[in-house]
Design an enzyme around this catalytic site. Structure first.
Site: not given
Length: 610
Positions: A2, A27, A74, A98-99, A481, A485, A488, A504, A605
């Site tokens: 946030c 963010r 958020w 925030n938190g 990665e 991506k 996301e 496996h 973010k």
């Protein structure tokens, strides 16, 4: 996560609050709001969704006032609705937060017995009601806030304004960042200095447990046991220029295309142009040389940078390494070696999981090195040493240029250490340093030569429900990665695996409906093993997207449904170059699906809660 901004000024603050919130968009958020004092009364305007929705409402119902707070939220507790959007308020106080308040359930039950009526699903609302409860008992705003803060459990930063108090804002930091900005008869509060850069260069960063009383004349800072303290006021190096997309459709695409430049900038900060040698601060190399083991800790994309670095440090510098996901690291209570060193990688420098892991390592008497992109962050301030990636502000939530500059920094650090310890000779040093110097040009070549082809492939793959990514050696983390991506920003389920692990378990998923991305350069020492994995995939009806060089393409093109051919590259820097097509593929698949590329659902973010 946030974003918080607060302003005490001498003119209407609402436009400045909104501009500050725009600088905090990177963010991640799903609702926004502002609150001001007008004629002694708290007024609010909130909206779900993007800031454009808030701006539209403010045009219809403008908020006057020379003191105000703003917030991008958020969602954690409660859906991203107008009711749940910050600021939260009663008739006496408005708060942005925030938190997470971990004991909000117990506090809410207690307040409900006192006839408090809750209107939201959030944990934040208990703060407004708790402060109001103490105000009604005759306490001053400072006393009521302190009494409330003493009862809150969790990690949080707060800013509060009070009805009838046109020259007072109270802030608090406990675990998540809060900065104070100093102006001329104006004062500011924000989640980070980037939001304040257009307003002031004079910044003070609160420390954990700090509580600040802000007026137009300045700020008084107290610890949580009510002792007044002084915190350093510094001149911030943040740029006041707002980041723009330029001619690009999305910030993410712009940031992908910035990589040749920012990788070059990062390299130039470490490479001596006269000799071509890598130079790192002597004290960092001494600490690494003396360490019996290096522990690398990070989250998400930065964790994959650490995975690549483990290959480099162990193969090239011969330094034993351990890597850990930050959110798990401190909970397994890992014993740390004497004279050990811990390396933390974070784009924002505020990631709470990573910060708490850092603090665990400090208690274990480890030397702390951080690699961060955002200057003046909490992780930087709590580290013994810091190396900055020079990516510049990264606005897109999905990390691109921050990741490749992290890898670039780690590569330079590895080579500098290997030279110092004699793990590589002079010829090897020059060969690898030259490979690094050529990297910006090679990245530019991928963007120039492969982007159109990747767009075509993306149009063929965008309706897939699942995708697999395989890689070997240092390309295994790049496969992970690449899958991250895609998840996301396109919301396609994707997983990255070490190609040798295919038999496996993952091979059970392969059929004609599951595209398989294989990173297999022909010049790689593990190419033949990767080629065998490709044949096993094809035999089961799998469709291969091969990412390789000319040599590998020649050998495997007939087995592949699609091919992306890159130029020859030294194995040392291969992970960095092979990251670029993974980013472009995810981006163009997401564009084809019509998702919100820069601010994908549910993601933030900067993750400042555990």
């Amino acid at each position: 996560m946030c974003g918080i901004i607060g302003i005490l000024g001498e003119k209407d603050v609402t436009p400045l609050l909104v501009e500050g919130l725009k600088r905090l968009e990177y963010r991640g958020y799903d609702s926004a709001g502002v609150a001001t004092l007008s004629n002694g009364h708290i007024t609010r305007c909130r909206a779900p969704g993007k800031l454009a929705n808030l701006e539209a409402r403010l045009e219809k119902q403008p908020l006057a006032g020379t003191i105000g707070i703003g917030h991008t939220r958020w969602a954690t507790h409660g859906a991203p609705t107008e009711d749940n959007a910050h600021p939260h308020a009663t008739e006496k106080v408005a708060v942005v937060h925030n938190g997470i308040i971990e004991n909000y359930g117990a506090l809410k039950e207690e307040l409900e017995t006192l006839q408090c009526r809750f209107e939201t699903e959030t944990d934040t609302e208990v703060i407004a009601h708790l402060v109001t409860h103490y105000l009604k008992q005759g306490m001053s705003p400072v006393e009521a806030t302190n009494a409330s803060l003493d009862r809150l459990e969790g990690a949080f930063s707060l800013a509060l304004i009070f009805a009838g108090e046109h020259n007072l804002m109270i802030g608090a930091r406990q675990g998540t960042p809060l900065a104070i900005g100093y102006g001329d008869r104006e004062m500011y509060v924000a989640s980070d200095s980037y939001a304040l850069a257009p307003l002031t260069k004079k910044i003070c960063f609160l420390e954990d447990g700090d509580r600040v009383h802000v007026t137009r004349e300045g700020a008084r800072i107290f610890t949580n046991d009510n002792k007044e303290v002084q915190r350093e006021i510094r001149i911030t190096a943040q740029s006041g220029a707002a980041a723009g997309k330029g001619a690009y459709r999305h910030f993410m695409l712009k940031e992908i295309h910035e990589q040749p430049a920012v990788i070059g900038d990062t390299l130039n900060s470490f490479i001596n142009p006269a000799t071509g040698q890598i130079h790192m601060p002597e004290d960092i190399l001494v600490a690494l040389e003396q360490a019996p083991r290096l522990t690398l800790v990070a989250c998400g994309t930065a964790f994959y940078a650490c995975m690549v670095a483990k290959y480099w440090f162990e193969q090239i510098a011969k330094l034993p390494c351990e890597i850990d996901i930050a959110s798990e690291f401190r909970y397994r209570e890992a014993p740390m070696p004497e004279n050990g060193m811990a390396l933390f990688v974070s784009q924002s420098g505020e990631t709470l999981d990573t910060l708490e892991a850092l603090r665990y390592c400090k208690k274990q008497k480890q030397t702390i090195l951080s690699i961060v992109n955002t200057i003046e962050s909490t992780i930087e301030r709590e580290s013994d040493f810091v190396l900055h990636t020079l990516a510049g502000p990264e606005i897109g939530v999905a990390s691109t240029k921050a990741f490749t500059t992290q890898l670039t920094t780690l590569a330079c650090l590895t080579l500098a250490l290997a030279v110092r310890t004699g793990a590589v000779d002079e010829a090897q040093e020059m060969e690898m340093a030259e490979a690094l110097r050529h990297l910006p040009r090679q990245v530019a070549a991928v963007l120039n030569d492969s982007e159109t082809r990747i767009q075509e492939i993306a149009r063929a793959l965008f309706d897939a429900r699942d995708m697999l990514y395989f890689g070997r050696g240092s390309l295994y983390p790049v496969a992970m990665e690449g899958a991250l991506k895609l998840k996301e920003i396109s919301y396609i389920h994707a997983e990255g695996y070490a190609a040798g692990e295919m038999k496996h378990g993952p091979i059970a998923l392969i059929d004609e409906n599951v595209p398989v991305v294989v990173l297999a350069p022909g010049k790689d020492s593990l190419f033949e093993k990767a080629a065998s994995n490709i044949q096993e995939t094809v035999a089961r009806g799998g469709k291969i997207l091969l990412v390789s060089d000319a040599e590998g393409t020649k050998k495997l093109e007939k087995s592949s449904g699609w091919v992306i051919t890159l130029g020859d590259v030294h194995p040392f820097v291969m992970p960095i170059l092979y990251t670029i097509p993974m980013q472009l593929l995810a981006y163009y698949i997401a564009v084809a699906k019509g998702t919100d590329v820069d601010q994908p659902r549910n993601l933030a973010k900067s993750v400042t809660v555990e």
